[in-house]
Structure formats: structure tokens, C-alpha cells
Design an enzyme around this catalytic site. Sequence first.
Site, mmCIF file in Angstrom:
data_model
loop_
_atom_site.group_PDB
_atom_site.id
_atom_site.type_symbol
_atom_site.label_atom_id
_atom_site.label_comp_id
_atom_site.label_asym_id
_atom_site.label_seq_id
_atom_site.Cartn_x
_atom_site.Cartn_y
_atom_site.Cartn_z
ATOM 1 N N GLY A 53 0.809 -1.201 0.000
ATOM 2 C CA GLY A 53 0.000 0.000 0.000
ATOM 3 C C GLY A 53 0.845 1.255 0.000
ATOM 4 O O GLY A 53 1.940 1.291 0.565
ATOM 5 N N HIS A 56 3.699 4.603 2.751
ATOM 6 C CA HIS A 56 4.886 4.199 3.501
ATOM 7 C C HIS A 56 6.167 4.743 2.866
ATOM 8 O O HIS A 56 7.251 4.239 3.138
ATOM 9 C CB HIS A 56 4.974 2.675 3.558
ATOM 10 C CG HIS A 56 3.772 2.013 4.143
ATOM 11 N ND1 HIS A 56 3.333 2.281 5.420
ATOM 12 C CD2 HIS A 56 2.900 1.102 3.627
ATOM 13 C CE1 HIS A 56 2.245 1.555 5.671
ATOM 14 N NE2 HIS A 56 1.958 0.847 4.590
ATOM 15 N N LYS A 104 5.716 -8.280 2.364
ATOM 16 C CA LYS A 104 5.473 -8.029 3.778
ATOM 17 C C LYS A 104 4.272 -8.850 4.230
ATOM 18 O O LYS A 104 3.309 -9.039 3.485
ATOM 19 C CB LYS A 104 5.207 -6.538 4.027
ATOM 20 C CG LYS A 104 6.342 -5.623 3.606
ATOM 21 C CD LYS A 104 6.126 -4.195 4.070
ATOM 22 C CE LYS A 104 4.818 -3.584 3.631
ATOM 23 N NZ LYS A 104 4.638 -3.571 2.157
ATOM 24 N N ASP A 109 -1.432 -8.514 0.852
ATOM 25 C CA ASP A 109 -0.178 -8.640 0.108
ATOM 26 C C ASP A 109 0.155 -10.104 -0.142
ATOM 27 O O ASP A 109 0.550 -10.500 -1.245
ATOM 28 C CB ASP A 109 0.967 -7.983 0.879
ATOM 29 C CG ASP A 109 0.855 -6.470 0.940
ATOM 30 O OD1 ASP A 109 -0.147 -5.930 0.446
ATOM 31 O OD2 ASP A 109 1.777 -5.837 1.479
ATOM 32 N N HIS A 218 0.343 0.604 9.895
ATOM 33 C CA HIS A 218 -0.926 1.163 9.431
ATOM 34 C C HIS A 218 -1.737 1.719 10.599
ATOM 35 O O HIS A 218 -2.918 2.018 10.450
ATOM 36 C CB HIS A 218 -1.758 0.099 8.717
ATOM 37 C CG HIS A 218 -1.029 -0.615 7.630
ATOM 38 N ND1 HIS A 218 -0.420 -1.834 7.832
ATOM 39 C CD2 HIS A 218 -0.790 -0.265 6.355
ATOM 40 C CE1 HIS A 218 0.167 -2.216 6.706
ATOM 41 N NE2 HIS A 218 -0.044 -1.288 5.798
#
Length: 330
Positions: A53, A56, A104, A109, A218
Site C-alpha cells: 500500500g 509508507h 510483507k 499482500d 498502518h
Amino acid sequence: MKMLMNVPETVVADALRGMAVAHPELVVDVENRVVVRRDAPVGGKVALVSGGGSGHEPLHGGYVGPGMLDAACPGEIFTSPVPDQMVRAAAAVDSGAGVLFLVKNYTGDVLNFRMAAELAEDEGVQVASVLVNDDVAVTDSLHTAGRRGTGATLFVEKIAGAAAEEGAPLDRVAGLARRVVEASRSFGVALSACATPAKGGPMFELPAGELELGVGMHGEPGRERRPMMTAREIADYAVDAVLADLNPRQPVLALVNGMGGTPLLELYGFAAEVHRVLAERGVPVARTLVGNYVTALDMAGCSVTLCQADEELLRLWDAPVQTPGLRWGR
């Protein structure tokens, strides 16, 4: 909250357009959400692909370039990229030596990279995958089964990327990546909640005067909340949490990572406290990296990642790298 953007719906695409103009050494496909090093595919070289996502930064697109990733797949804010992105990235960088997916440990993911590996192999691309799961704070969280993948992702991408740049075969590069994962542990602390563009405000409630120990990248809950602590106290807690699980027998690589909203003035001060704790615990430090490398939008806070590194891992860490987010030796 004020944010430097047009509308939330285009914030990722706008950022990718900006990356394209700032870094002509990259090929940035804004429509298909793929970032590729311009000289890819590099003949005879194992290609590294990662993603996750957005929010980051500089992870992952900022680590595309010689010595690290060959391609990255940015998803929407805090949302996994889709398999089509990963398959497109693998096809763009595969030279015939194989592709390594670095993933990750977040459920979206993991599932999407697994599906992408199957689709890419159907198209004749040899794929191996390595899962990063270094966070010691909690065993399971809102988005994972098992430990979360956090700061060690930087160590994995750099060291595996250096090995691939030297011409190591796929099984060797994947094996080194797994060694780094096994040798690394992380722990994060939030001083404030991050704000997403879509919400326009904090993702979670963190009362004034409190911090979250063990927060995820997150904003996932950690171990506990406490009244605000000093940098010295936070370093004692975070480093001890890592060492309780790692028990290093070799010098360590130390990453003192900002979550996006903490200035370097504070991060350097915190790094000094991390070194103090490690010295008191008898752990030698081989290298230290301080800065915003694996962030959570505008969250104030930090994380500590330690990787026990033998001579080979240190040599690969020191090897030249040239990416938007990390560069030395070239």
C-alpha cells in the site's frame, strides 16, 4: 486536517506523476501503477519485485534502482496492490534469470503476491517468494496472521538487491533474503495517529499525553498505551522488546526509522538512546541508519529494527546502491 493534495481519489496517481518527473532514471507507469528501473531487464540478473500500500514512502517505489529493487507495485493508501500489477512488473524486469517477490506479511499482500506468482509462472517466468515478518510487538493483528512485516523490509531489499546485482542465482538471492528476515526484529511506537487522505483526519484515537507501544505501520494496535515517556524510556522499552526475541550473537545493523511525522532532530536523539541501550546490553552495532524509510503517512513516532549481520551480510549492506530513497557507493 490540511493536506497538500488535489482530491483524495488521485493522491497516489499524482504522487507517481511527481516521481516520474523527479526521477527520470525510473519508468513510472501511472495508469498501471508500476515503477521500474529504466535499464530493466538487466541481462542475466535475478529481478527483485516488491510492493504494498502507498503511504509508507519511500517504501517501495523509492527503493527501485541499481542495488535494490527492479520494480515496485504501489497500491492505494494502505491497500495491497493487485496481482495484475505484480505480473506486469515481473514481465517488465525478467531477464530469464528469475524473479524474487519480497512480500510483507499482510493478508492482502500475501494473497495477491501468491496469485501473481502463479500467473507469472503460467507465462514462463520463474518466481520465488520471501515473506518478511519481523515485528515482535504482537503475534496477530488486524491485517495479519502471524507477525507483521515492517522495518526489516529495508534490510531485505538492500541485501538481496546487492546479491542480485552481483549476479547471484535465484535460489541464492532468495536464501539471503530469508537469512535477513530470520536475523531481524522490529518494534514501533506511535506518538500520534496518522491521517489518511480519504478520511481527512486521524485513523484512530490516541489521547493527548499518551503513546502506543508496539504500533503497526498502518496504525494497528500494539501491546499497550502508556502516558508519554522520555526518549530514554522509549528506547529502553523498544530495544528490550527486540532483544528479548532476537538474542544477537553478532554485531547488528540498526535502523532508527521515523514514521513520517517526527523530525530528524528527535530521531537522532533517539538513535543515541538506542545505542546507549545496546551498549548496556553488550550488543555491538556495526552500522546505523537514521531517518524516514518505512513510514505511516504523517504518524509521529519511530521504530527500531535490528539485524544481526555476519561479514557477508555487512558486505552486501555496504555494496553500492542508487535509488531515490537510499544511495551510497556509486
